[in-house]
Design an enzyme around this catalytic site. Structure first.
Site, mmCIF file in Angstrom:
data_model
loop_
_atom_site.group_PDB
_atom_site.id
_atom_site.type_symbol
_atom_site.label_atom_id
_atom_site.label_comp_id
_atom_site.label_asym_id
_atom_site.label_seq_id
_atom_site.Cartn_x
_atom_site.Cartn_y
_atom_site.Cartn_z
ATOM 1 N N ARG A 17 1.003 -4.973 -5.032
ATOM 2 C CA ARG A 17 1.210 -6.184 -4.241
ATOM 3 C C ARG A 17 1.400 -7.272 -5.297
ATOM 4 N NH1 ARG A 17 -3.054 -3.504 -0.935
ATOM 5 N NH2 ARG A 17 -1.923 -2.788 0.884
ATOM 6 N N HIS A 26 -9.693 5.280 1.899
ATOM 7 C CA HIS A 26 -8.374 5.535 1.310
ATOM 8 C C HIS A 26 -7.921 6.987 1.344
ATOM 9 C CE1 HIS A 26 -9.126 1.454 -0.050
ATOM 10 N NE2 HIS A 26 -7.838 1.355 -0.269
ATOM 11 N N VAL A 27 -8.806 7.912 1.703
ATOM 12 C CA VAL A 27 -8.302 9.303 1.862
ATOM 13 C C VAL A 27 -7.156 9.331 2.867
ATOM 14 C CG1 VAL A 27 -10.407 10.594 1.278
ATOM 15 C CG2 VAL A 27 -10.052 9.856 3.624
ATOM 16 N N GLN A 28 -7.170 8.367 3.786
ATOM 17 C CA GLN A 28 -6.115 8.335 4.813
ATOM 18 C C GLN A 28 -4.733 8.048 4.231
ATOM 19 O OE1 GLN A 28 -7.973 6.191 8.569
ATOM 20 N NE2 GLN A 28 -9.003 5.574 6.701
ATOM 21 N N ARG A 29 -4.686 7.581 2.998
ATOM 22 C CA ARG A 29 -3.384 7.298 2.387
ATOM 23 C C ARG A 29 -2.867 8.477 1.555
ATOM 24 N NH1 ARG A 29 -4.055 1.292 1.105
ATOM 25 N NH2 ARG A 29 -3.450 1.770 -1.016
ATOM 26 N N ASP A 45 -0.439 1.860 8.735
ATOM 27 C CA ASP A 45 -0.953 1.060 9.845
ATOM 28 C C ASP A 45 0.002 1.060 11.050
ATOM 29 O OD1 ASP A 45 -2.919 0.389 7.991
ATOM 30 O OD2 ASP A 45 -1.910 -1.469 7.409
ATOM 31 N N MET A 92 -8.523 3.186 9.096
ATOM 32 C CA MET A 92 -7.778 2.031 8.583
ATOM 33 C C MET A 92 -6.867 1.442 9.674
ATOM 34 S SD MET A 92 -6.735 2.753 4.642
ATOM 35 C CE MET A 92 -7.840 2.222 3.338
ATOM 36 N N GLY A 93 -6.054 0.500 9.296
ATOM 37 C CA GLY A 93 -5.142 -0.133 10.257
ATOM 38 C C GLY A 93 -4.972 -1.613 10.011
ATOM 39 N N ARG A 94 -5.693 -2.122 9.019
ATOM 40 C CA ARG A 94 -5.711 -3.564 8.708
ATOM 41 C C ARG A 94 -6.068 -4.361 9.960
ATOM 42 N NH1 ARG A 94 -3.856 -6.019 4.017
ATOM 43 N NH2 ARG A 94 -2.648 -4.215 3.446
ATOM 44 N N GLY A 138 0.833 -1.211 0.000
ATOM 45 C CA GLY A 138 0.000 0.000 0.000
ATOM 46 C C GLY A 138 0.863 1.255 0.000
ATOM 47 N N THR A 169 4.151 2.126 6.155
ATOM 48 C CA THR A 169 2.732 1.751 6.160
ATOM 49 C C THR A 169 1.978 2.680 7.097
ATOM 50 O OG1 THR A 169 1.083 0.153 6.919
ATOM 51 C CG2 THR A 169 3.265 -0.129 7.815
ATOM 52 N N ASP A 215 5.685 -5.329 5.989
ATOM 53 C CA ASP A 215 6.189 -6.665 6.321
ATOM 54 C C ASP A 215 6.202 -7.614 5.120
ATOM 55 O OD1 ASP A 215 6.923 -6.384 8.929
ATOM 56 O OD2 ASP A 215 5.041 -7.109 9.775
ATOM 57 N N GLY A 216 5.142 -7.549 4.298
ATOM 58 C CA GLY A 216 5.053 -8.408 3.115
ATOM 59 C C GLY A 216 6.205 -8.114 2.165
ATOM 60 N N ARG A 271 13.574 9.655 -2.920
ATOM 61 C CA ARG A 271 14.455 10.804 -3.188
ATOM 62 C C ARG A 271 15.753 10.685 -2.383
ATOM 63 N NH1 ARG A 271 15.045 15.419 -0.139
ATOM 64 N NH2 ARG A 271 15.596 17.360 -1.212
ATOM 65 N N ASP A 295 2.111 -1.054 11.791
ATOM 66 C CA ASP A 295 2.045 -2.389 12.407
ATOM 67 C C ASP A 295 3.284 -3.227 12.106
ATOM 68 O OD1 ASP A 295 1.588 -2.675 9.702
ATOM 69 O OD2 ASP A 295 -0.038 -4.119 9.912
HETATM 70 O O1 F6P Z 1 -1.834 -1.361 4.785
HETATM 71 C C1 F6P Z 1 -2.388 -0.144 4.421
HETATM 72 C C2 F6P Z 1 -3.862 -0.261 4.174
HETATM 73 O O2 F6P Z 1 -4.353 1.009 3.800
HETATM 74 C C3 F6P Z 1 -4.675 -0.840 5.334
HETATM 75 O O3 F6P Z 1 -4.932 0.110 6.336
HETATM 76 C C4 F6P Z 1 -5.898 -1.349 4.623
HETATM 77 O O4 F6P Z 1 -6.456 -2.429 5.326
HETATM 78 C C5 F6P Z 1 -5.346 -1.801 3.299
HETATM 79 O O5 F6P Z 1 -4.103 -1.146 3.103
HETATM 80 C C6 F6P Z 1 -6.230 -1.486 2.129
HETATM 81 O O6 F6P Z 1 -5.699 -2.103 1.023
HETATM 82 P P1 F6P Z 1 -6.057 -1.740 -0.490
HETATM 83 O O7 F6P Z 1 -5.312 -0.490 -0.839
HETATM 84 O O8 F6P Z 1 -5.580 -2.913 -1.240
HETATM 85 O O9 F6P Z 1 -7.523 -1.519 -0.546
#
Ligand code: F6P
Length: 321
Positions: free
Chosen positions: A73, A251-254, A128, A170-172, A12, A126, A104-105, A22, A130
């Site tokens: 991924r 996904h705004v959190q990303r 998360d 989020m946070g998986r 992600g 990440t 981690d992946g 950079r 985590d």
């Molecule tokens: O690991 C980051 C994360 O945004 C998690 O918080 C969420 O569970 C997952 O990725 C969402 O994945 P995708 O972008 O594949 O929807």
């Protein structure tokens, strides 16, 4: 000293990944190495999808979220055949080491590649937070601030309507993001997967708060909590009579420009990763510990444990009403 390294972003995306790329590029070039960017994570290694990166190609990216190298991924890289193709392509392009920016992946992939003769160093990223081996992962701070900003807006409207807002962050499978965000937004309750859900506790908290004159409530729910926000909002409305709404921030959190913390830590971590590679050291991940950048063997790192901070939990519990 290695002559050429590659850098990729995987898993992600997070705000701050660009800052890490950079830093890797500029550090490597300052040491006399050349750098290839790999498009779309491990898929790019398998597909031979590289780009030459010079000092200017990473201009004006430090302030931008996402990753200009794109990310993916890669199920193909989990197969032996994919890894072997990646090794082959690294050799063909004279790539002697790889900086892998991800979670981690992605580190598991970095280990595979290191074992097959291409030294890799992982840089944790990440939202998360985590990743077991590091106290801090790139993107977490920006995501926390984005979620807080969104929930502050929710508060504006729920206050006007005397409502309850059950909001999913989020946070998986982890509650690190939810816990910090819940404290910062003054949530009445914070529900995380690490703690068994007791909806009756939430109800009695709301009722307790009503007694001291509170009329609107924020319940922060980590996405890993089995009972989703829709269900939680419904139960709260039924049992307290407070009109409730469910919101999934998603996904705004990303997105959003990375915060200072994310830009600086990304820059420091990727710099360290390149230093390790320059000495021929691979199969490592960099990590944040105290205020220092440290590094660990990937296998060791993947076997570390990371618990939710119980003291922070206690504080959250004590001040939320
Ligand atoms: O690991 C980051 C994360 O945004 C998690 O918080 C969420 O569970 C997952 O990725 C969402 O994945 P995708 O972008 O594949 O929807």
């Amino acid at each position: 000293m290695m002559k050429k390294i590659a850098v990729l972003t995987s898993g992600g995306d997070t705000p701050g990944m660009n800052a890490a790329v950079r830093s890797a590029v500029r550090t490597a070039i300052s040491m006399g190495m050349t750098v290839k960017g790999v498009y779309r994570g491990y898929n790019g290694l398998i597909d031979n999808n590289f780009v030459d990166l010079d000092l200017r190609s990473v201009s004006e990216v430090i302030n931008r979220a996402g990753t200009f190298l794109y990310t993916a991924r890669s199920p193909r890289f989990r197969e032996e055949e994919g890894v072997l193709e990646a090794v082959e392509n690294c050799k063909k392009n004279d790539i002697e080491g790889v900086v892998v920016i991800g979670g981690d992946g992605s580190f598991r992939g970095a280990r595979e590649l290191s074992m097959k003769g291409i030294p890799c160093v992982g840089v944790p990223a990440t939202i998360d937070n985590d990743i077991t081996s590091t106290e801090y992962a790139i993107g977490f701070d920006t995501a926390m601030n984005t979620a807080v900003d969104m929930i502050d807006r929710l508060r504006d409207t729920i206050r006007s309507h005397d409502r309850c807002s059950a909001v999913e962050v989020m946070g998986r499978h982890a509650g690190h993001l939810a816990l910090q965000v819940g404290i910062a937004t003054g949530a009445t309750a914070i529900l995380i997967p690490e703690i068994e859900l007791n909806i009756d506790d939430v109800i009695s908290k709301i009722k307790q708060s009503q007694k001291i004159g509170k009329n609107h409530f924020i319940i922060v729910v980590a996405e890993g909590v089995a009972c989703g926000v829709d269900e939680i909002a419904k139960i709260i409305e039924e049992k307290t009579g407070v009109e409730s709404r469910a919101t999934v921030l998603g996904h705004v959190q990303r997105g959003g420009n990375p915060t200072v913390r994310d830009r600086v830590i990304a820059t420091r971590m990727a710099n360290e990763a390149v230093y390790l590679l320059s000495k021929g050291i691979g199969n490592r991940v960099v990590a944040y510990k105290g205020d220092s950048i440290v590094n660990y063997d990937i296998f060791e790192a993947l076997n570390m444990k990371k618990e939710i901070d119980v003291d922070v939990l206690r504080v959250a519990e004590e001040v939320s009403i």
